[in-house]
Design a protein around this motif. Structure first.
Motif, PDB file in Angstrom:
ATOM      1  N   ASP A   1      24.247  44.093  33.712  1.00 56.17           N
ATOM      2  CA  ASP A   1      24.784  42.773  34.034  1.00 56.17           C
ATOM      3  C   ASP A   1      25.712  42.266  32.935  1.00 56.17           C
ATOM      4  N   THR A   2      26.800  42.969  32.802  1.00 52.89           N
ATOM      5  CA  THR A   2      27.796  42.609  31.793  1.00 52.89           C
ATOM      6  C   THR A   2      29.157  43.171  32.204  1.00 52.89           C
ATOM      7  N   TRP A   3      30.211  42.582  31.630  1.00 48.41           N
ATOM      8  CA  TRP A   3      31.569  43.065  31.866  1.00 48.41           C
ATOM      9  C   TRP A   3      31.936  44.080  30.791  1.00 48.41           C
ATOM     10  N   PHE A   4      32.395  45.253  31.193  1.00 47.03           N
ATOM     11  CA  PHE A   4      32.883  46.244  30.232  1.00 47.03           C
ATOM     12  C   PHE A   4      34.409  46.322  30.304  1.00 47.03           C
ATOM     13  N   PRO A   5      35.090  46.241  29.156  1.00 49.60           N
ATOM     14  CA  PRO A   5      36.542  46.455  29.160  1.00 49.60           C
ATOM     15  C   PRO A   5      36.816  47.951  29.286  1.00 49.60           C
ATOM     16  N   VAL A   6      36.936  48.424  30.503  1.00 48.55           N
ATOM     17  CA  VAL A   6      36.962  49.869  30.755  1.00 48.55           C
ATOM     18  C   VAL A   6      38.322  50.512  30.538  1.00 48.55           C
ATOM     19  N   ALA A   7      39.396  49.678  30.474  1.00 48.02           N
ATOM     20  CA  ALA A   7      40.729  50.260  30.281  1.00 48.02           C
ATOM     21  C   ALA A   7      41.687  49.183  29.792  1.00 48.02           C
ATOM     22  N   PHE A   8      42.792  49.613  29.141  1.00 57.96           N
ATOM     23  CA  PHE A   8      43.898  48.699  28.904  1.00 57.96           C
ATOM     24  C   PHE A   8      44.576  48.469  30.249  1.00 57.96           C
ATOM     25  N   SER A   9      44.904  47.228  30.536  1.00 57.16           N
ATOM     26  CA  SER A   9      45.609  46.927  31.789  1.00 57.16           C
ATOM     27  C   SER A   9      46.844  47.801  31.949  1.00 57.16           C
ATOM     28  N   ALA A  10      47.556  47.986  30.822  1.00 57.54           N
ATOM     29  CA  ALA A  10      48.818  48.720  30.880  1.00 57.54           C
ATOM     30  C   ALA A  10      48.625  50.190  31.238  1.00 57.54           C
ATOM     31  N   ASP A  11      47.399  50.681  31.144  1.00 58.32           N
ATOM     32  CA  ASP A  11      47.143  52.091  31.457  1.00 58.32           C
ATOM     33  C   ASP A  11      46.852  52.334  32.933  1.00 58.32           C
TER      34      ASP A  11
END
Ligand code: FES
Ligand SMILES: [Fe+2]
Lengths: 348, 315
Positions: free
Chosen positions: A32-42
Motif C-alpha cells: 500500500d504505497t506508491w513506487f516511483p517505477v520509472a522516469f516519466s521521460a523514459d
C-alpha cells in the motif's frame, strides 16, 4: 569524521538489535504505497517492464495516456482473467506522474490514494524543466532495505568512499535522528569541514572550509530517500533516491541529483559521482545480502554510530509486523504527502 | 580423538603481511593474514558488525581492519580492538569479536584447527619431509571434495600427471589401512618403452596414493618396482563452495636414480622441470566414465574408524 553525538537515543542505541529478532532485510514486502517505477521521460509508446518485489509492471503510453499493467499490451486481453489482486483483477495498476517520475501503486488497489503520494518539495510537481542530466539509473546489488541502510549509514564513507568524498576532517559533526511510524529523518550538522576536492576544483568553491547541513528523509514503505545536503559556502545538492525492490537480491534506483542551482560544470558532473561510489557500495552489498539469508542465528553487532540505522531497522520491523497482522493503514502521525521543506531545512 | 580436525588451507608463501588472503575450508570462508612479525592468523571472513567479508580489508598494527566501517580485529582472538571515532574513554564491548581459528604453520603450509574439541594429533603435513627443490601450487577444481578423494583411489590419472609416465588402472592389491589413511598401489610404466602397459610382465613403476579417512591430506608417491621413491607429493584438499574443491600442494623429486627412465625424464630432471602435475582442471567426461572400484572401501573404513574413535570394539 569525528565526534559524532547522537541525539535522542531511546530504542535506537547500539544494542537495540540484540534484544529483538534478527534483522532480515531480504524479507520485507511492505504494501500500500506508491513506487516511483520509472522516469516519466523514459516511458513512450513502447512498453517497458519494471518489477516491484516480484510483481511485473508494464508501462507505456497509449495515445498520450499513461498505462501501468500486469501484462504486455498485446497480452492484456488474453491474460486479463489471470490478473491479480494488485490490480483488483483489472490488469491495470493505479498510476500517476509527479516530479518527473511515474508512480505506480503496490498493494491493494482499492486503497490507492493520491493523498499518499510523497512530497518532494525541491522538484517541480509537474516534472517540467527537470533536465535529463540530473536523472540517472543506478543498480544496487542488494535488497532495498539493505541499500537504504547503506545510505543512512554515515560511518562507511570514511572507509569505503574515502577517495571520492574526502578526508572527513572537521571541527564538529552532530547526527540526529527523528522518526514517525512511516519515516526516518537523519540530520547531520558538520562545521568547518575541509572542502571536498570535487567541490574545490570543479565546484568553484574557493573557501578552505565549509559547513554542511544534510537532511536525509526516508519513507519506509517504498524505500524512497529524499536528501537535502546544503553547503556554505557552496550550495544545496538536493537529491532523490528511490530504492525500488527488484526481488530480494537487487534494487533499482532512478535517482535525481537536482544540481540545477550549482555552477557549471559541477552541475553536470556531480550526478556522475554515482559511477565512482556505486561499485564501491556494491562490492560490500553483494556478499552482505547473501549472508542475510543465513539462518545461523548470529545477530549483527553495533556501535553507537549505528543508531540511525538501527532506528530504521526497528521501524521497518514494526511496520512489517503491523502488515503481517493485516493492518495496512497509515497511522495518525503519518502523512506522506505533507510538505517537508521545513523538515529538509530548505530556505536556510 | 577430539571433535575436530586440522586442515592445511594455504601455502605459506601465499600469505604475506601486506594483503589478506581469502580461502575456503570445508565450505566456510576464512581470511588469512600475517602481522608485521610474520605470525599467521585466521578469522572467519565475515565481519560481525554488518557481515561483509574482511578479506578486502587493510592490515594495521592492531590487526585486520574491515573495509566497510573500519572495525579492527585482533588476529589471535578475533576481538574487535578498535571502532573508529570512539572517544578515548569509550570501550569496545568484548563480545564484539570475529570468529578466530587456531593456526599452526609448518612444512610450507598454514593449518587451521576446525572443531569444538581441543587440537589433537599431528599436523596433516607432518608426514611430508621434502628433500631438495620443491614444486608447489594451488587450484580450485570443479569436483565435489568427497568425489575428489574417491577418484584419487579409482583413477588418479584423472587428477595427476607424471610426464613420461603412464599410470595404469591395474591395482596391486586392495586398499589397506595405514593410520588415518587408506593406501592403494597401482602399476605404472615409462612412456614409449616396451610393449605397452597391458602386457608388461611386471610394472617398472608403482603409484601409491594415500587417501585420508578424515580431513583432506592426500599423499602421492611414485616409486620404482623396488619401492624406491622417485617423487612425493602432499596435496591438501578441502571442500570449497558450490561443490568445488580447493587444492594446495607441494612435492619434490627424490635424488634416487630412476632405472630404465627414458631420456625425456632425465632431461626434465636436468632442466629442473617439475616431475609431476596436479591438474588444475578435471575432465568431467573421464571422471564420469571411471568405474567405482577401490573407493568402495572408503565408506567401510570410515565407519570402522569412527567406531574406533568412539572406543567401540568389533569382534
Ligand atoms: S561491516 Fe565490518 S566494520 Fe562494519
Ligand atoms: Fe555508500
Amino acid at each position: 569524521m569525528s565526534d559524532i553525538a547522537i541525539a535522542e537515543v531511546g530504542a535506537a542505541d547500539g544494542s537495540e538489535n540484540s534484544r529483538q529478532a534478527d534483522w532480515v532485510p531480504i524479507h520485507f514486502d511492505l504494501r500500500d504505497t506508491w513506487f516511483p517505477v520509472a522516469f516519466s521521460a523514459d516511458i513512450g509508446t513502447q512498453a517497458v517492464r519494471r518489477i516491484v518485489h516480484a510483481q511485473p509492471y508494464y508501462l507505456w503510453r497509449d495515445r498520450g495516456r499513461l498505462r501501468a499493467a500486469e501484462f504486455r499490451p498485446d497480452q492484456l486481453e488474453p491474460l486479463r482473467r489471470s490478473a491479480t489482486a494488485f490490480t483488483g483483477g483489472t490488469g491495470h495498476y493505479p498510476v500517476t506522474e509527479r516530479y518527473g517520475y511515474v508512480w505506480a501503486w503496490y498493494g491493494n488497489s482499492d486503497n490507492a490514494d493520491l493523498a499518499l503520494n510523497p512530497c518532494i518539495p525541491f522538484l517541480p510537481v509537474d516534472g517540467s524543466k527537470i533536465p535529463r542530466y540530473t536523472q540517472r539509473t543506478v543498480r544496487f546489488d542488494a535488497a532495498s532495505p539493505l541499500s537504504v541502510e547503506n545510505l543512512i549509514d554515515l560511518t562507511h564513507a570514511d572507509f569505503l568512499h574515502a577517495n571520492a568524498i574526502g578526508d572527513g576532517r572537521c571541527e564538529s559533526d552532530i547526527v540526529e535522528v527523528q522518526s514517525t511510524s512511516e519515516t526516518v529523518t537523519r540530520t547531520r550538522i558538520v562545521t568547518r569541514k575541509s572542502v571536498a576536492p570535487v567541490m574545490r576544483w570543479i565546484g568553484g568553491v574557493r573557501a578552505k572550509y565549509q559547513d554542511l547541513r544534510a537532511v536525509l528523509h526516508v519513507h519506509l514503505r517504498n524505500n524512497l530517500a529524499i536528501s537535502y545536503p546544503s553547503f556554505s559556502s557552496g550550495y544545496a545538492i538536493p537529491n532523490v533516491q528511490p530504492f525500488v525492490p527488484v526481488g530480494r537480491h537487487r534494487s533499482r534506483v532512478d535517482q535525481t541529483n537536482y544540481t540545477v542551482a550549482a555552477p557549471a560544470p559541477f552541475r553536470w558532473l556531480m550526478p556522475r559521482i554515482s559511477y565512482v561510489i556505486q561499485p564501491q557500495d556494491n562490492a560490500v552489498l553483494r556478499p552482505q545480502n547473501e549472508r542475510y539469508f543465513d539462518a545461523d542465528g548470529r545477530r549483527d553487532l553495533s556501535s553507537r554510530f549505528d543508531a540511525p540505522g538501527n532506528r530504521y531497522r526497528l521501524l521497518m520491523r514494526r511496520l512489517a509486523e503491523r502488515q503481517r497482522q493485516g493492518d495496512f493503514s497509515y497511522a495518525a502521525d503519518a502523512n506522506p504527502s505533507a510538505d517537508i521543506s521545513v523538515v529538509l531545512g530548505m530556505n536556510g | 580423538m577430539g571433535d575436530g580436525q586440522w586442515w592445511a588451507v594455504s601455502l605459506t608463501e601465499a600469505v604475506g603481511n601486506n594483503k589478506p588472503l581469502s580461502v575456503v575450508c570445508e565450505g566456510e570462508e576464512l581470511v588469512l593474514f600475517r602481522n608485521a612479525a610474520g605470525r599467521a592468523f585466521a578469522l572467519e571472513d565475515r565481519c560481525p558488525h554488518r557481515r561483509v567479508p574482511l578479506s578486502p580489508g587493510v592490515l594495521t598494527p592492531g590487526g585486520l581492519q574491515c573495509p566497510y566501517h573500519g572495525w579492527t580485529f585482533d588476529g589471535a582472538s578475533g576481538v574487535c580492538r578498535e571502532i573508529p571515532n570512539l572517544h578515548a574513554d569509550e570501550r569496545v564491548p568484548s563480545r564484539h569479536a570475529a570468529r578466530a581459528f587456531l593456526v599452526a604453520e609448518a612444512d610450507g603450509f598454514i593449518h587451521v584447527w576446525r572443531g569444538s574439541g581441543a587440537p589433537t594429533g599431528v599436523l596433516p603435513s607432518a608426514a611430508y619431509r621434502p628433500i631438495g627443490r620443491e614444486y608447489s601450487g594451488s587450484a580450485v577444481v570443479n569436483i565435489v571434495h568427497g568425489t575428489y578423494l574417491e577418484t584419487m583411489l579409482d583413477g588418479p590419472e584423472c587428477l595427476l600427471a607424471f610426464p613420461g609416465v603412464t599410470i595404469t588402472d591395474f591395482f596391486l592389491g586392495d586398499p589397506r589401512r595405514e593410520g588415518e589413511h587408506l593406501v592403494l598401489d597401482r602399476g605404472g610404466v615409462w612412456k614409449g618403452k616396451g610393449i605397452g602397459p597391458a602386457f608388461v610382465r611386471d610394472h617398472p613403476l608403482v603409484l601409491r596414493t594415500r587417501v585420508p579417512l578424515a580431513g583432506g591430506a592426500i599423499f602421492v608417491e611414485l616409486l620404482t618396482a623396488a619401492e624406491v621413491p622417485l617423487v612425493t607429493i602432499f596435496i591438501a584438499s578441502t571442500a570449497n563452495r558450490r561443490g568445488t574443491t580447493s587444492l594446495n600442494w607441494r612435492g619434490f623429486r627424490h635424488a634416487h636414480h630412476a632405472p630404465g627412465a627414458p631420456f625425456a625424464w632425465r632431461l626434465r630432471r636436468t632442466a629442473g622441470r617439475a616431475p609431476f602435475e596436479v591438474l588444475p582442471e578435471v575432465k568431467g567426461k573421464s571422471i564420469a566414465a571411471l568405474r567405482v572400484a577401490p573407493s568402495l572401501e572408503l565408506a567401510t573404513s570410515r565407519m570402522r574408524q569412527g567406531a574406533e574413535c568412539r572406543g567401540e570394539h568389533n569382534e
